[in-house]
Structure formats: C-alpha cells, structure tokens
Write an enzyme that holds these catalytic residues in place. Structure first.
Site, mmCIF file in Angstrom:
data_model
loop_
_atom_site.group_PDB
_atom_site.id
_atom_site.type_symbol
_atom_site.label_atom_id
_atom_site.label_comp_id
_atom_site.label_asym_id
_atom_site.label_seq_id
_atom_site.Cartn_x
_atom_site.Cartn_y
_atom_site.Cartn_z
ATOM 1 N N ALA A 48 0.841 -1.204 0.000
ATOM 2 C CA ALA A 48 0.000 0.000 0.000
ATOM 3 C C ALA A 48 0.875 1.252 0.000
ATOM 4 O O ALA A 48 0.739 2.129 0.843
ATOM 5 C CB ALA A 48 -0.982 0.001 1.161
ATOM 6 N N HIS A 49 1.787 1.288 -0.958
ATOM 7 C CA HIS A 49 2.652 2.454 -1.142
ATOM 8 C C HIS A 49 3.289 2.405 -2.529
ATOM 9 O O HIS A 49 3.165 1.418 -3.237
ATOM 10 C CB HIS A 49 3.744 2.510 -0.055
ATOM 11 C CG HIS A 49 4.708 1.371 -0.103
ATOM 12 N ND1 HIS A 49 4.534 0.226 0.643
ATOM 13 C CD2 HIS A 49 5.845 1.186 -0.820
ATOM 14 C CE1 HIS A 49 5.525 -0.598 0.407
ATOM 15 N NE2 HIS A 49 6.338 -0.047 -0.493
ATOM 16 N N ALA A 50 3.961 3.476 -2.872
ATOM 17 C CA ALA A 50 4.771 3.557 -4.084
ATOM 18 C C ALA A 50 6.125 4.133 -3.692
ATOM 19 O O ALA A 50 6.254 4.755 -2.629
ATOM 20 C CB ALA A 50 4.099 4.449 -5.123
#
Length: 132
Positions: A48-50
């Site tokens: 749940a990130h980049a």
C-alpha cells in the site's frame, strides 16, 4: 504497466533439489537491501505504497500471494507462486500484496536502502504526484 516485468530466475535442476541463482544479469539494478515478509495473517495485506526512486524485485520463495499494481491509470493483478519467477516493480508504481497462502514468504530485493522520504503512502498523494 509496460515497465512491469515477470522475470524467470535461472535455476539448476538436480535430483537432490533445485538451485535458483540471482546474479547481476538477472535483474536490472544493483541490490542495496534485502528483506522478506512472512507469517502474514489470513486476510491481511502488505505494501500500500509507491516508491519515487526505488525499484524492487519480488519473489515468492514459498507459498503464494498476489501483487496488485497501479500506475495511476491502469490496474494489474499478478499471482506469484513459483520461487524461480520474480516480479520487477519499477519506480512510481503503487503496490499492494494480498491473498497470502499459509506459509508464504515474499523475498524483496531493493535498489536502495530504506529512506522514508522515498515512500508515497497515501493513494491520493500518489495520484496527485503522477499527474504532475
């Protein structure tokens, strides 16, 4: 999604067990950090990130899990369940890992050391960042 790539890791087959080899020619970056995820509870997800700058290579060493990728325009879901296949996740790609099987282990090879400033942890921020 063009920069996402499923890469076959060279392996040496033997009746005593297989050996997979990751060398410089296998992935397109120098490895600066290695970490792994395990004992992920049923129904939980990770990621749940980049990353702004970091590239990662994900491998299901044991069991299986799915990787949901989003480049800001398109979504793609990829099942990882073979220890001789790895997923190259480029920069600026939102990722979530879910549907972990019992005993699943996800190995991550990263192009950089941990840097909190490299993370985009809010999806709306990610979308805004992609549109600039």
């Amino acid at each position: 999604m063009k920069r996402v790539e499923l890469i076959t890791i060279p392996k040496i087959e033997d009746t005593r067990g297989n050996l997979a080899v990751i060398e410089k020619e296998c992935i397109p970056f120098d490895i600066k950090r290695v970490y792994y995820l395990y004992d992920v509870p049923t129904g939980a997800y990770r990621g749940a990130h980049a990353h702004k700058e970091q590239t990662e290579f994900l491998i299901a060493l044991s069991g299986s899990f799915e990787v949901v990728l989003d480049d800001g325009f398109e979504n793609r879901r990829i099942m990882l369940n073979q220890p001789n296949k790895g997923l190259l996740v480029p920069t600026m790609m939102w990722r979530e890992l879910d549907n972990f099987s019992s005993g699943a282990v996800c190995l991550v090879l990263a192009s950089d050391k941990f840097d909190e400033d490299d993370y985009i942890r809010d999806y709306d921020d990610f979308k805004s960042f992609k549109s600039t």
